[in-house]
Motif scaffolding. Sequence first.
Motif, PDB file in Angstrom:
ATOM      1  N   SER A 124      41.058  40.108  39.320  1.00 39.25           N
ATOM      2  CA  SER A 124      40.809  40.270  37.879  1.00 39.25           C
ATOM      3  C   SER A 124      39.397  40.782  37.609  1.00 39.25           C
ATOM      4  CB  SER A 124      41.042  38.951  37.136  1.00 39.25           C
ATOM      5  OG  SER A 124      40.052  37.996  37.443  1.00 39.25           O
ATOM      6  N   LEU A 125      38.439  40.412  38.475  1.00 41.80           N
ATOM      7  CA  LEU A 125      37.076  40.947  38.337  1.00 41.80           C
ATOM      8  C   LEU A 125      37.064  42.455  38.535  1.00 41.80           C
ATOM      9  CD1 LEU A 125      34.897  38.392  40.368  1.00 41.80           C
ATOM     10  CD2 LEU A 125      35.054  38.604  37.889  1.00 41.80           C
ATOM     11  N   VAL A 126      37.827  42.899  39.502  1.00 41.67           N
ATOM     12  CA  VAL A 126      37.854  44.327  39.848  1.00 41.67           C
ATOM     13  C   VAL A 126      38.452  45.155  38.721  1.00 41.67           C
ATOM     14  CG1 VAL A 126      38.792  46.000  41.496  1.00 41.67           C
ATOM     15  CG2 VAL A 126      37.966  43.792  42.308  1.00 41.67           C
ATOM     16  N   LYS A 127      39.366  44.570  37.956  1.00 40.73           N
ATOM     17  CA  LYS A 127      40.024  45.305  36.871  1.00 40.73           C
ATOM     18  C   LYS A 127      39.110  45.507  35.668  1.00 40.73           C
ATOM     19  CE  LYS A 127      44.630  43.617  38.139  1.00 40.73           C
ATOM     20  NZ  LYS A 127      45.743  42.707  37.756  1.00 40.73           N
ATOM     21  N   ASN A 128      38.070  44.700  35.561  1.00 38.40           N
ATOM     22  CA  ASN A 128      37.140  44.792  34.435  1.00 38.40           C
ATOM     23  C   ASN A 128      36.063  45.849  34.672  1.00 38.40           C
ATOM     24  OD1 ASN A 128      37.261  42.801  32.058  1.00 38.40           O
ATOM     25  ND2 ASN A 128      37.834  41.518  33.794  1.00 38.40           N
ATOM     26  N   GLU A 129      35.470  46.319  33.581  1.00 35.73           N
ATOM     27  CA  GLU A 129      34.287  47.181  33.656  1.00 35.73           C
ATOM     28  C   GLU A 129      33.088  46.367  33.186  1.00 35.73           C
ATOM     29  OE1 GLU A 129      34.705  50.857  31.607  1.00 35.73           O
ATOM     30  OE2 GLU A 129      36.602  51.373  32.567  1.00 35.73           O
ATOM     31  N   TRP A 130      32.070  46.289  34.027  1.00 33.77           N
ATOM     32  CA  TRP A 130      30.887  45.494  33.731  1.00 33.77           C
ATOM     33  C   TRP A 130      29.691  46.423  33.529  1.00 33.77           C
ATOM     34  CZ3 TRP A 130      32.439  40.551  33.244  1.00 33.77           C
ATOM     35  CH2 TRP A 130      33.600  40.167  33.924  1.00 33.77           C
ATOM     36  N   GLN A 131      28.912  46.136  32.498  1.00 35.37           N
ATOM     37  CA  GLN A 131      27.696  46.930  32.294  1.00 35.37           C
ATOM     38  C   GLN A 131      26.611  46.525  33.289  1.00 35.37           C
ATOM     39  OE1 GLN A 131      29.821  46.392  29.464  1.00 35.37           O
ATOM     40  NE2 GLN A 131      30.149  48.499  30.128  1.00 35.37           N
ATOM     41  N   VAL A 132      26.610  45.246  33.683  1.00 40.24           N
ATOM     42  CA  VAL A 132      25.613  44.810  34.662  1.00 40.24           C
ATOM     43  C   VAL A 132      26.165  43.631  35.466  1.00 40.24           C
ATOM     44  CG1 VAL A 132      24.432  43.228  33.046  1.00 40.24           C
ATOM     45  CG2 VAL A 132      23.174  44.175  35.000  1.00 40.24           C
ATOM     46  N   PHE A 133      25.863  43.629  36.768  1.00 37.59           N
ATOM     47  CA  PHE A 133      26.143  42.498  37.647  1.00 37.59           C
ATOM     48  C   PHE A 133      24.807  41.935  38.105  1.00 37.59           C
ATOM     49  CE2 PHE A 133      26.781  40.855  42.038  1.00 37.59           C
ATOM     50  CZ  PHE A 133      27.583  39.776  41.717  1.00 37.59           C
ATOM     51  N   CYS A 134      24.634  40.609  37.979  1.00 32.34           N
ATOM     52  CA  CYS A 134      23.357  39.971  38.274  1.00 32.34           C
ATOM     53  C   CYS A 134      23.511  38.922  39.374  1.00 32.34           C
ATOM     54  CB  CYS A 134      22.813  39.269  37.027  1.00 32.34           C
ATOM     55  SG  CYS A 134      22.725  40.297  35.548  1.00 32.34           S
ATOM     56  N   PHE A 135      22.563  38.909  40.304  1.00 33.10           N
ATOM     57  CA  PHE A 135      22.569  37.905  41.368  1.00 33.10           C
ATOM     58  C   PHE A 135      21.150  37.699  41.877  1.00 33.10           C
ATOM     59  CE2 PHE A 135      22.545  41.832  43.648  1.00 33.10           C
ATOM     60  CZ  PHE A 135      22.032  41.584  44.907  1.00 33.10           C
ATOM     61  N   GLY A 136      20.968  36.663  42.707  1.00 33.58           N
ATOM     62  CA  GLY A 136      19.647  36.374  43.248  1.00 33.58           C
ATOM     63  C   GLY A 136      19.714  36.073  44.730  1.00 33.58           C
ATOM     64  N   THR A 137      18.626  35.525  45.261  1.00 32.39           N
ATOM     65  CA  THR A 137      18.533  35.232  46.694  1.00 32.39           C
ATOM     66  C   THR A 137      18.986  33.819  47.021  1.00 32.39           C
ATOM     67  OG1 THR A 137      16.642  36.745  46.844  1.00 32.39           O
ATOM     68  CG2 THR A 137      17.006  35.275  48.700  1.00 32.39           C
ATOM     69  N   LEU A 138      18.646  32.854  46.163  1.00 33.00           N
ATOM     70  CA  LEU A 138      18.864  31.449  46.508  1.00 33.00           C
ATOM     71  C   LEU A 138      20.316  31.148  46.853  1.00 33.00           C
ATOM     72  CD1 LEU A 138      17.860  28.563  46.818  1.00 33.00           C
ATOM     73  CD2 LEU A 138      18.072  28.281  44.330  1.00 33.00           C
ATOM     74  N   ALA A 139      21.256  31.664  46.088  1.00 36.18           N
ATOM     75  CA  ALA A 139      22.673  31.364  46.322  1.00 36.18           C
ATOM     76  C   ALA A 139      23.190  31.975  47.620  1.00 36.18           C
ATOM     77  CB  ALA A 139      23.521  31.849  45.154  1.00 36.18           C
ATOM     78  N   GLN A 140      22.367  32.791  48.270  1.00 43.20           N
ATOM     79  CA  GLN A 140      22.761  33.396  49.536  1.00 43.20           C
ATOM     80  C   GLN A 140      22.369  32.538  50.739  1.00 43.20           C
ATOM     81  OE1 GLN A 140      22.260  37.765  49.889  1.00 43.20           O
ATOM     82  NE2 GLN A 140      21.272  37.682  47.883  1.00 43.20           N
ATOM     83  N   ARG A 141      21.939  31.310  50.505  1.00 45.56           N
ATOM     84  CA  ARG A 141      21.475  30.489  51.627  1.00 45.56           C
ATOM     85  C   ARG A 141      22.622  30.017  52.521  1.00 45.56           C
ATOM     86  NH1 ARG A 141      19.327  24.735  48.999  1.00 45.56           N
ATOM     87  NH2 ARG A 141      21.363  23.967  48.272  1.00 45.56           N
TER      88      ARG A 141
END
Length: 318
Positions: A124-141
Amino acid sequence: MNQNLIFKKGGGKEVKALLFGEILWDIINGKSYIGGAPFNLAAHLSKMGIESTLISSVGEDVLGRKALKEAEKRGIDSTFIRVNPYLPTGTVEVSLDEKGHPTYLIKENVAWDNIILEQDLMDSLVKNEWQVFCFGTLAQRTKRNREILNQILSRINADDVFYDVNLRQNYYEKEWIEKSLCQSSIVKLNDREAFILSELLFEQTLKQENLAEFLCQKYDLSIVCITHGKNGSSIYHKGKLEKIIGLNGPVADTVGGGDSYSAGFLFSYLCGKGIYEAAEFAEMVGNFVVSQSGAVPEYPQWLEKEIENLKHKIKKGG
């Protein structure tokens, strides 16, 4: 969900932001405050009128249920905030110095370390059009989160990818940062993070202008934002570094100050304002937020008016 949504210039589409990462509770002087950089950013964007969807996980516990209620209260789409029955909701012990600057003790092996994203939700995420996707470093631990993040980045349709470097304690590796930079178009970091990236990626202490230039060249970035606390910020774009003057208001605490800056910048940028005007608006928002207690305080009337003015212009296509 916030009903007063802004629209993409000339397209009549709702402006949508997708965010990935931690949702947690900051424990400050024994009191619990909802937080996590992606949550704070989503909450501010939603307050400004951008449809914000957060991908995260909470525990099947009291704090998890409270977190879901806070997301709903703040207009964040919580469809992708999944409940992990095996791990507790994340918490962080926050200590403030005499100037309101925080240090963090982040609990490990918590729900947001193991973000759940079922295949039907990914589709369902792939079917949407997003103006911006946001992420950071901490959640990649955790390896699991890095794998899910890379799946999302490889499949979604987003006009811009915003990476908040957001280094906490020792929860980062050169490999994660480089991969994140390669997948991004806009990067935001602070003075301390600029020093760390300079040494980590280029093995020397670079002036910030040179660091921003090297980052853009090596990783094909469009915009680099470097925040300087009360001394404002610097924006690098198309070979030019522009310094934005800080507003130097009173400081209650700086928890969430960077997240509110990011929200102000993205909101104004998505409204079609110029890069440097967007940074000036970001300074205005960030300056107000650090003058209050909590990462997402209620906005005063003058700030609401500034936001409405930006939304009005975009609705008119101007």
